[in-house]
Motif scaffolding. Structure first.
Motif, PDB file in Angstrom:
ATOM      1  N   UNK B  85      -1.717  -0.269   0.092  1.00  0.00           N
ATOM      2  CA  UNK B  85      -1.902   0.874   0.975  1.00  0.00           C
ATOM      3  C   UNK B  85      -2.458   2.072   0.192  1.00  0.00           C
ATOM      4  N   UNK B  87      -5.154   3.523  -2.178  1.00  0.00           N
ATOM      5  CA  UNK B  87      -6.511   3.168  -2.632  1.00  0.00           C
ATOM      6  C   UNK B  87      -6.668   3.197  -4.152  1.00  0.00           C
ATOM      7  N   UNK B  90      -5.643  -0.089  -5.532  1.00  0.00           N
ATOM      8  CA  UNK B  90      -6.632  -1.168  -5.321  1.00  0.00           C
ATOM      9  C   UNK B  90      -7.596  -1.249  -6.502  1.00  0.00           C
ATOM     10  N   UNK B 114      -9.384  -6.727  -4.171  1.00  0.00           N
ATOM     11  CA  UNK B 114      -8.267  -5.872  -3.775  1.00  0.00           C
ATOM     12  C   UNK B 114      -8.749  -5.091  -2.561  1.00  0.00           C
ATOM     13  N   UNK B 115      -7.943  -5.088  -1.520  1.00  0.00           N
ATOM     14  CA  UNK B 115      -8.312  -4.471  -0.250  1.00  0.00           C
ATOM     15  C   UNK B 115      -7.289  -3.379   0.071  1.00  0.00           C
ATOM     16  N   UNK B 116      -7.786  -2.267   0.618  1.00  0.00           N
ATOM     17  CA  UNK B 116      -6.896  -1.164   0.984  1.00  0.00           C
ATOM     18  C   UNK B 116      -6.432  -1.376   2.428  1.00  0.00           C
ATOM     19  N   UNK B 117      -5.129  -1.669   2.585  1.00  0.00           N
ATOM     20  CA  UNK B 117      -4.657  -1.938   3.933  1.00  0.00           C
ATOM     21  C   UNK B 117      -3.151  -1.826   4.039  1.00  0.00           C
ATOM     22  N   UNK B 118      -2.647  -1.986   5.265  1.00  0.00           N
ATOM     23  CA  UNK B 118      -1.226  -1.861   5.554  1.00  0.00           C
ATOM     24  C   UNK B 118      -0.622  -3.265   5.706  1.00  0.00           C
ATOM     25  N   UNK B 122      -4.632  -6.646   8.033  1.00  0.00           N
ATOM     26  CA  UNK B 122      -6.066  -6.950   7.984  1.00  0.00           C
ATOM     27  C   UNK B 122      -6.340  -8.414   7.610  1.00  0.00           C
TER      28      UNK B 122
END
Lengths: 131, 255
Positions: B85, B87, B90, B114-118, B122
């Motif tokens: 979560x 960034x 990430x 690496x992905x920015x998410x909750x 996603x």
């Protein structure tokens, strides 16, 4: 962000998950780069059955990349008689592992929400009213 | 002992510094019992497993799993993905994993991104084979708000102490019983995990692990082919006079 990663991502909105249009996300205004990576032929071979081929073919069309055939290659097409990886496998490595989205937008086909990609990192955080 | 990945490049003002909890996960995932379990669960002939770490922070755990895939899974065709979560985390994760992989080329798996998410929101449903989560487990009066990507540019420029402490609080503050974020993740497991999926989740004593485990056992099965949800405590640390500080539970299903 590698093109293979798009095989595992979808719109983050709960209401979109149930709709077929939320996968794959569509690339819009993207900047691509080629990043060299050690080949791992067995990974491509064993990942292929998990790949949504139609989705990947659509992506290459959107991105103006060399067209994929209609059907996913068979196991025999990936390995030559000498056991060496074929050109088909090397091309898949180049496409899935070495072609990366540096910046742009990933768009949900259902709700049209645009997820930004910056410095190769996609952001799927939604404003609280959309969660 | 497999080497611990270097995280010396990470700014610990903004990203959680590897600590006892991170190291317990490394020990757990490389233990004889867990490597045997994972190698049985994902045999050589099966399609490549996807490992997803939620909240990798510095990336030390994901880098360890990626760099030592050959030892942990007895196969190098394993894909790994991080979702954080924060960034800044990430970018840190990506660098940590890439550095560790480059120094273990004969043994390493395949890092995707690496992905920015909750949490898993996603991730395409049913695609996670091994989920790893070192949650924000410290009981806290409130939960920090999630960052929103519209704010990124403004926040980057701010670079303030307030922003740094907000980012760090995301990695520690767990609300009531320290379980609010973990409970959200547990509720997503049924959708996120594949049929062969396994989840490793770290808990602390205040999270009341026995209650969590009893709840998991009572989960409804997903479909007719699924027999039951299983959960087992596979590691613990900080044992003092019978009082245990941290533990790792493994959740999986029988078919």
């Amino acid at each position: 962000m590698k093109l293979l990663t798009l095989n595992f991502l979808t719109c983050a909105r709960k209401t979109c998950k149930a709709t077929a249009a939320s996968f794959p996300l569509h690339c819009r205004e993207v900047e691509l780069e080629q990043v060299e990576m050690d080949p791992n032929p067995l990974f491509i071979k064993n990942m292929l059955p998990r790949l949504d081929w139609k989705a990947m073919k659509g992506l290459t069309q959107e991105l103006g990349l060399p067209q994929l055939p209609n059907e996913a290659p068979s196991e025999e097409e990936l390995q030559g008689a000498d056991g060496e990886p074929t050109q088909v496998l090397n091309d898949l490595h180049t496409l899935l592992m070495e072609t990366s989205v540096v910046s742009g937008k990933l768009v949900c086909g259902n709700c049209e929400y645009e997820y930004p990609v910056k410095d190769g990192i996609a952001s799927f955080l939604l404003p609280s009213h959309m969660v | 002992m497999l080497p611990t990945p270097s995280t010396s490049h990470v700014n610990y003002d903004q990203v959680y510094e590897p600590a006892e909890d991170s190291y317990l996960l490394l020990d757990t995932l490389s233990s004889a019992s867990e490597t045997a379990f994972l190698q049985r669960r994902f045999p050589q002939h099966a399609t490549s497993p996807l490992v997803v770490e939620i909240g990798p922070g510095s990336g030390v755990v994901l880098a360890f799993v990626t760099a030592h895939a050959g030892r942990i899974f007895a196969r190098r065709n394993v894909g790994t993905l991080g979702v954080d979560v924060n960034p800044v985390a990430c970018a840190a994760t990506r660098q940590t994993v890439q550095t560790a992989s480059a120094s273990a080329r004969a043994d390493c798996g395949v890092f995707l991104d690496a992905v920015n998410g909750d949490l898993t929101t996603a991730i395409k449903p049913g695609s996670v084979d091994v989920l790893i989560f070192n949650p924000p487990y410290v009981p806290s009066e409130s939960l920090p708000s999630l960052p929103v990507h519209d704010e990124h540019d403004a926040a980057d420029a701010r670079g303030s102490f307030a922003r740094d402490s907000h980012l760090l609080s995301l990695s520690t503050d767990g609300g009531i019983d320290g379980m609010e974020i973990t409970n959200r993740l547990l509720a997503q497991l049924d959708v996120a995990l594949s049929a062969r999926g396994v989840a490793y989740i770290l808990l602390c004593a205040q999270n009341k692990p026995e209650i969590v485990m009893a709840q998991v056992r009572a989960w409804p099965t997903r479909d007719a082919s699924m027999l039951r949800w299983n959960v087992e405590k596979v590691a613990s640390s900080g044992r003092k006079a019978g009082w245990e500080k941290l533990c790792v539970i493994r959740i999986w299903s029988d078919r």
